[in-house]
Design a protein around this motif. Structure first.
Motif, mmCIF file in Angstrom:
data_model
loop_
_atom_site.group_PDB
_atom_site.id
_atom_site.type_symbol
_atom_site.label_atom_id
_atom_site.label_comp_id
_atom_site.label_asym_id
_atom_site.label_seq_id
_atom_site.Cartn_x
_atom_site.Cartn_y
_atom_site.Cartn_z
ATOM 1 N N ARG A 296 -9.362 -15.952 -0.710
ATOM 2 C CA ARG A 296 -8.430 -16.903 -0.098
ATOM 3 C C ARG A 296 -8.606 -18.307 -0.671
ATOM 4 O O ARG A 296 -7.641 -19.081 -0.729
ATOM 5 C CB ARG A 296 -8.601 -16.921 1.419
ATOM 6 C CG ARG A 296 -9.927 -17.413 1.936
ATOM 7 C CD ARG A 296 -9.876 -17.642 3.447
ATOM 8 N NE ARG A 296 -11.180 -18.016 3.968
ATOM 9 C CZ ARG A 296 -12.039 -17.158 4.495
ATOM 10 N NH1 ARG A 296 -11.721 -15.861 4.563
ATOM 11 N NH2 ARG A 296 -13.210 -17.564 4.965
ATOM 12 N N ASP A 297 -9.850 -18.656 -1.090
ATOM 13 C CA ASP A 297 -10.071 -19.968 -1.698
ATOM 14 C C ASP A 297 -9.350 -20.064 -3.035
ATOM 15 O O ASP A 297 -8.747 -21.098 -3.363
ATOM 16 C CB ASP A 297 -11.569 -20.202 -1.901
ATOM 17 C CG ASP A 297 -12.345 -20.195 -0.598
ATOM 18 O OD1 ASP A 297 -11.884 -20.849 0.356
ATOM 19 O OD2 ASP A 297 -13.401 -19.540 -0.533
ATOM 20 N N LEU B 177 -4.063 -21.359 -6.401
ATOM 21 C CA LEU B 177 -2.990 -20.837 -7.242
ATOM 22 C C LEU B 177 -1.601 -20.886 -6.609
ATOM 23 O O LEU B 177 -0.601 -21.093 -7.313
ATOM 24 C CB LEU B 177 -3.307 -19.394 -7.636
ATOM 25 C CG LEU B 177 -4.570 -19.179 -8.480
ATOM 26 C CD1 LEU B 177 -4.780 -17.694 -8.721
ATOM 27 C CD2 LEU B 177 -4.485 -19.924 -9.798
ATOM 28 N N LEU B 178 -1.513 -20.674 -5.308
ATOM 29 C CA LEU B 178 -0.200 -20.547 -4.676
ATOM 30 C C LEU B 178 0.744 -21.726 -4.942
ATOM 31 O O LEU B 178 1.939 -21.508 -5.181
ATOM 32 C CB LEU B 178 -0.354 -20.331 -3.169
ATOM 33 C CG LEU B 178 -0.480 -18.869 -2.718
ATOM 34 C CD1 LEU B 178 -0.628 -18.795 -1.211
ATOM 35 C CD2 LEU B 178 0.735 -18.053 -3.163
ATOM 36 N N GLN C 237 -10.826 -28.317 -4.872
ATOM 37 C CA GLN C 237 -10.997 -27.360 -3.782
ATOM 38 C C GLN C 237 -12.241 -26.487 -3.932
ATOM 39 O O GLN C 237 -12.859 -26.098 -2.950
ATOM 40 C CB GLN C 237 -9.759 -26.456 -3.687
ATOM 41 C CG GLN C 237 -8.478 -27.216 -3.360
ATOM 42 C CD GLN C 237 -7.309 -26.285 -3.130
ATOM 43 O OE1 GLN C 237 -7.347 -25.431 -2.250
ATOM 44 N NE2 GLN C 237 -6.257 -26.437 -3.916
ATOM 45 N N LEU C 238 -12.603 -26.166 -5.172
ATOM 46 C CA LEU C 238 -13.708 -25.238 -5.398
ATOM 47 C C LEU C 238 -14.978 -25.902 -5.907
ATOM 48 O O LEU C 238 -16.061 -25.309 -5.802
ATOM 49 C CB LEU C 238 -13.289 -24.162 -6.416
ATOM 50 C CG LEU C 238 -12.048 -23.334 -6.108
ATOM 51 C CD1 LEU C 238 -11.802 -22.335 -7.230
ATOM 52 C CD2 LEU C 238 -12.181 -22.619 -4.784
ATOM 53 N N GLY C 239 -14.850 -27.095 -6.462
ATOM 54 C CA GLY C 239 -15.962 -27.705 -7.197
ATOM 55 C C GLY C 239 -17.286 -27.766 -6.461
ATOM 56 O O GLY C 239 -18.340 -27.483 -7.030
ATOM 57 N N LYS C 240 -17.264 -28.121 -5.178
ATOM 58 C CA LYS C 240 -18.511 -28.309 -4.433
ATOM 59 C C LYS C 240 -18.989 -27.043 -3.711
ATOM 60 O O LYS C 240 -20.056 -27.050 -3.100
ATOM 61 C CB LYS C 240 -18.333 -29.439 -3.423
ATOM 62 C CG LYS C 240 -18.099 -30.805 -4.073
ATOM 63 C CD LYS C 240 -17.959 -31.896 -3.027
ATOM 64 C CE LYS C 240 -17.730 -33.265 -3.666
ATOM 65 N NZ LYS C 240 -17.586 -34.331 -2.650
ATOM 66 N N LEU C 241 -18.210 -25.977 -3.779
ATOM 67 C CA LEU C 241 -18.586 -24.747 -3.084
ATOM 68 C C LEU C 241 -19.625 -23.964 -3.881
ATOM 69 O O LEU C 241 -19.485 -23.809 -5.095
ATOM 70 C CB LEU C 241 -17.360 -23.857 -2.859
ATOM 71 C CG LEU C 241 -16.242 -24.405 -1.970
ATOM 72 C CD1 LEU C 241 -15.101 -23.401 -1.904
ATOM 73 C CD2 LEU C 241 -16.769 -24.708 -0.573
ATOM 74 N N PRO C 242 -20.680 -23.441 -3.237
ATOM 75 C CA PRO C 242 -21.602 -22.536 -3.937
ATOM 76 C C PRO C 242 -20.818 -21.310 -4.414
ATOM 77 O O PRO C 242 -19.927 -20.829 -3.710
ATOM 78 C CB PRO C 242 -22.627 -22.170 -2.867
ATOM 79 C CG PRO C 242 -22.515 -23.240 -1.832
ATOM 80 C CD PRO C 242 -21.090 -23.679 -1.845
ATOM 81 N N ALA D 227 -11.337 -13.656 -7.999
ATOM 82 C CA ALA D 227 -10.066 -13.892 -8.696
ATOM 83 C C ALA D 227 -9.549 -12.613 -9.335
ATOM 84 O O ALA D 227 -8.656 -12.648 -10.175
ATOM 85 C CB ALA D 227 -10.251 -14.972 -9.763
ATOM 86 N N GLY D 228 -10.096 -11.456 -8.937
ATOM 87 C CA GLY D 228 -9.785 -10.186 -9.570
ATOM 88 C C GLY D 228 -8.599 -9.450 -8.978
ATOM 89 O O GLY D 228 -7.627 -10.053 -8.507
ATOM 90 N N ASP D 229 -8.695 -8.119 -8.964
ATOM 91 C CA ASP D 229 -7.556 -7.273 -8.601
ATOM 92 C C ASP D 229 -7.056 -7.488 -7.184
ATOM 93 O O ASP D 229 -5.850 -7.457 -6.932
ATOM 94 C CB ASP D 229 -7.929 -5.801 -8.787
ATOM 95 C CG ASP D 229 -8.156 -5.447 -10.247
ATOM 96 O OD1 ASP D 229 -7.680 -6.205 -11.108
ATOM 97 O OD2 ASP D 229 -8.817 -4.430 -10.515
ATOM 98 N N ALA D 230 -7.979 -7.699 -6.252
ATOM 99 C CA ALA D 230 -7.554 -7.883 -4.860
ATOM 100 C C ALA D 230 -6.652 -9.102 -4.728
ATOM 101 O O ALA D 230 -5.639 -9.071 -4.019
ATOM 102 C CB ALA D 230 -8.777 -8.024 -3.954
ATOM 103 N N LEU D 231 -6.995 -10.163 -5.429
ATOM 104 C CA LEU D 231 -6.169 -11.369 -5.393
ATOM 105 C C LEU D 231 -4.825 -11.109 -6.052
ATOM 106 O O LEU D 231 -3.782 -11.535 -5.553
ATOM 107 C CB LEU D 231 -6.893 -12.515 -6.105
ATOM 108 C CG LEU D 231 -6.108 -13.829 -6.191
ATOM 109 C CD1 LEU D 231 -5.949 -14.444 -4.815
ATOM 110 C CD2 LEU D 231 -6.799 -14.812 -7.123
ATOM 111 N N GLY D 232 -4.845 -10.386 -7.185
ATOM 112 C CA GLY D 232 -3.601 -10.102 -7.881
ATOM 113 C C GLY D 232 -2.610 -9.344 -7.024
ATOM 114 O O GLY D 232 -1.401 -9.583 -7.077
#
Length: 394
Positions: free
Chosen positions: A147-148, A153-154, A135-140, A189-194
């Motif tokens: 959300r990515d 993780l979900l 899902q993330l490999g090709k994204l800059p 992947a920090g606090d907002a995601l948590g």
């Protein structure tokens, strides 16, 4: 030649009079600049007049015919779009690595602190390959949003919480590398995601271990099995010394001083990255005497039948095949319970026997002894418990 309201391919090709020829309204400031050359002939170049930060500037767009009229118009349009976004079109677009590229660089940097021959790199690559790269490999890295990461993780956040936690941590490390390199200003992947992820139980999963009264019977069952001797000896040695799986599997004869009954495990193989001395009980020395008959060119105490280090899962598989009800690491838990309930050894002696690092930094800084002789007494008692009548529970 008559000047047109807008430039045309024919006019650009045939015009031979020096001057600046604009592309008219809707041309975004594009013009053709015709100049005589010192060596004779004419040069034709594209120029664009723009307002940038309140100043009028001319931006070169290349020379004709290398850059055609259509291409010049496209470049002029892109420049105006960049200015509308608050960007400076004179700055060349910088290269932004993909997540996969950034992951490789992060692993290269992190590996400098990893133990040689350890599992860290393999675990990083495996978890990222299985869960994140698709899902993330090709994204800059500058385009990845919370959300990515959440989409990664979900699906495993509640069913595989420990794996999900580690994956989030590793994605975060890659993103922090991107921040440090100036590719972005935040960690998605920090606090907002948590805060957005669902709360999960913090219940800890322990290694399967035996009650200490059943350990002797388990070792007896292992010795009675028709198994490769190195596996049996390694499992017993691991139990007698209360060490971790890798510390026993990769033990070398050069680390053992049988005369002083001491095994010194180098810092590079220890979890805390600190050298650890293990006092060898009389029974542990007997195990080594049997292991000496298996000694080969590898230098390992317990080599595999193929002349290699014993495999990472060999002892765990052995315990499972014999249905012992534990994993090798669980023997450390059995030892700790026994030492707490059946001896008067101070807690500190028991913890150092397990090579646990004191969590109190001040106390750790002032302690200068590893309580070796007191641990020798404890390990001899453990060996007697496992090999005497008190050690059997069956």
């Amino acid at each position: 030649m008559k000047r047109p309201n807008r430039l045309s391919t024919t006019f650009v090709n045939k015009i031979s009079r020096p001057g600046r020829y604009g592309d008219g309204r809707g041309g975004f400031g594009l013009s053709l600049l015709v100049k005589p050359k010192r060596a004779g002939g004419l040069s034709k170049t594209w120029s664009q007049r723009v307002m940038l930060s309140g100043r009028a500037l001319n931006i070169g767009l290349g020379a004709y015919p290398i850059v055609t009229l259509a291409e010049a118009r496209e470049r002029a349009l892109n420049n105006r779009r960049a200015i509308a976004k608050g960007e400076d079109p004179r700055r060349k677009p910088r290269f932004v690595p993909t997540f996969a590229d950034a992951l490789e660089e992060t692993i290269r940097i992190q590996s400098q602190a990893w133990k040689e021959g350890g599992k860290s790199e393999r675990q990083w690559r495996s978890s990222m390959r299985n869960y994140a790269l698709s899902q993330l490999g090709k994204l800059p890295v500058d385009s990845i949003e919370p959300r990515d990461v959440m989409n990664v993780l979900l699906p495993i956040w509640s069913t595989k919480p420990e794996s999900a936690r580690r994956i989030r941590q590793r994605i975060g490390a890659v993103m922090k590398w991107a921040v440090a390199q100036g590719y972005r200003t935040d960690n998605p992947a920090g606090d907002a995601l948590g805060a957005a992820l669902p709360k999960i139980s913090n219940a800890q999963t322990h290694y399967r271990a035996l009650p200490y009264g059943q350990v002797a019977a388990a070792l007896h069952k292992a010795r009675a099995a028709n198994a490769y001797p190195a596996k049996v000896l390694c499992l017993e040695f691991l139990t007698l010394c209360a060490v971790r799986n890798s510390e026993a599997r990769l033990a070398l004869w050069d680390e053992v001083d049988e005369e002083s009954a001491t095994w010194t495990i180098p810092a590079g193989r220890m979890k805390a990255n600190r050298e650890h001395r293990v006092p060898l009980s009389s029974r542990a020395l007997e195990v080594l005497a049997q292991a000496r008959e298996l000694r080969d060119h590898t230098g390992y105490l317990f080599p595999s039948s193929r002349g290699r280090p014993m495999g990472e899962n060999t002892l765990a598989r052995f315990c499972r095949e014999l249905n012992l009800g534990c994993v090798p690491h669980g023997m450390r838990s059995s030892f700790r319970d026994w030492s707490a309930e059946c001896t008067d050894a101070p807690r500190e002696v028991c913890e150092i026997a397990l090579a646990h690092v004191n969590s109190d930094r001040v106390e750790r800084a002032y302690r200068r002894t590893d309580l070796f002789e007191r641990r020798r007494t404890l390990m001899e008692q453990w060996a007697l418990f496992l090999n005497g009548p008190a050690g059997a529970d069956s």
